[in-house]
Design an enzyme around this catalytic site. Sequence first.
Site, PDB file in Angstrom:
ATOM      1  N   CYS A 133     -27.725-107.115 -41.169  1.00 24.52           N
ATOM      2  CA  CYS A 133     -26.802-108.406 -40.117  1.00 24.52           C
ATOM      3  C   CYS A 133     -25.659-107.815 -39.596  1.00 24.52           C
ATOM      4  CB  CYS A 133     -26.187-109.591 -41.250  1.00 24.52           C
ATOM      5  SG  CYS A 133     -25.304-108.869 -42.110  1.00 24.52           S
ATOM      6  N   CYS A 163     -26.187-114.818 -33.821  1.00 22.88           N
ATOM      7  CA  CYS A 163     -25.239-115.966 -35.159  1.00 22.88           C
ATOM      8  C   CYS A 163     -24.720-115.092 -36.334  1.00 22.88           C
ATOM      9  CB  CYS A 163     -27.182-116.440 -36.041  1.00 22.88           C
ATOM     10  SG  CYS A 163     -26.091-117.917 -36.992  1.00 22.88           S
ATOM     11  N   CYS A 164     -25.358-113.621 -36.816  1.00 22.77           N
ATOM     12  CA  CYS A 164     -24.215-113.456 -38.009  1.00 22.77           C
ATOM     13  C   CYS A 164     -23.414-112.893 -37.024  1.00 22.77           C
ATOM     14  CB  CYS A 164     -25.399-112.047 -38.413  1.00 22.77           C
ATOM     15  SG  CYS A 164     -27.426-112.418 -39.114  1.00 22.77           S
ATOM     16  N   CYS A 220     -32.345-118.599 -43.467  1.00 24.95           N
ATOM     17  CA  CYS A 220     -32.929-116.928 -43.174  1.00 24.95           C
ATOM     18  C   CYS A 220     -33.005-116.406 -44.705  1.00 24.95           C
ATOM     19  CB  CYS A 220     -31.534-116.419 -42.474  1.00 24.95           C
ATOM     20  SG  CYS A 220     -31.091-116.872 -40.891  1.00 24.95           S
ATOM     21  N   CYS A 245     -27.634-116.287 -46.162  1.00 23.01           N
ATOM     22  CA  CYS A 245     -27.638-118.207 -45.740  1.00 23.01           C
ATOM     23  C   CYS A 245     -29.548-118.232 -45.779  1.00 23.01           C
ATOM     24  CB  CYS A 245     -27.209-118.398 -43.999  1.00 23.01           C
ATOM     25  SG  CYS A 245     -25.823-117.194 -43.520  1.00 23.01           S
TER      26      CYS A 245
END
Length: 229
Positions: free
Chosen positions: A223, A113-114, A199, A196
Site C-alpha cells: 500500500c 486511496c492508500c 480490499c 480495509c
Amino acid sequence: MSELKDILEGTTLEEGLRRVAAAYPGQVVFSTSFGQEDQVIADAIWRHDIPVRVFTLDTGRLFEETYELMDLTRARYKKPFEVYFPRPEDVEQYVEEHGFNGFYDSVENRKACCHIRKVLPLRRALQGARIWITGLRAEQSDNRKDTPLLEWDEQYQLYKYNPLIGWEYADVLSYLKDYQVPYNRLHDKGFVSIGCAPCTRAVLTGEHPRAGRWWWEQSQKECGLHTHS
C-alpha cells in the site's frame, strides 16, 4: 546504524524492544494494524511495560471485527494507543473525483486511496520518531523476503526495526496461544492479512498469504507504507 544493529542481533523480542527503547528514549514508536504479528509485538510492549508509543491508522473503511479487537485489546491491557485518521478534505476530494469505491478501477486509483488513508496519516504519526517498529515478516511476501532486521527508511528518514522479520507464521500462532493474546476473529475465517474491508477477502487453500489483499489486481500487494532502501 551498525552500533544499533549490533545490540539487536540475536536478541529475543522483549530484549530487542527494550534495547531500542533505551537507545532512543521517547523516540520509539510502534504502528499496529491489529493483525496477528502486531498483536504479538503489542503484547510484548504492554505486558513488560516497555516505553514505546503505540499508534494505529484508522482508514475509515476497516472491518467491524477490527474495531471490536481494538476495544478488546484496550480492555485487556489497559494501555493507551493513538489513532490517526485521514484528513476529511482529502477523502472528500478523492470521492468527488473517483467515487467511494474508485480504487477498484485501477492500480493508480487504489494506491491514491492508500496514500490518503494510510501514508499521509502515517507521516503525521511518525513525526519526532527515530525508531519505527513494525510487524513485518520475510515470508509474508516476495517484496519483504530480503527485508533486514534493521533498516534505514529513506521515505520517513528514520530507522525501521522489524523484530519479527525472521519469524515463521507458526511462531506467531504459538506466541498468541501461549500468552492468550486476543486476535481478530476474521483470522479463523481464512483471513490472513487484514486491511480495509472493501480490499480484503479470505485466502483460499494453497494461495499466498497476501492473495486476499487487493485480489482484483496483479500488483506487489503493497500500500506504500513500507519501502526498502
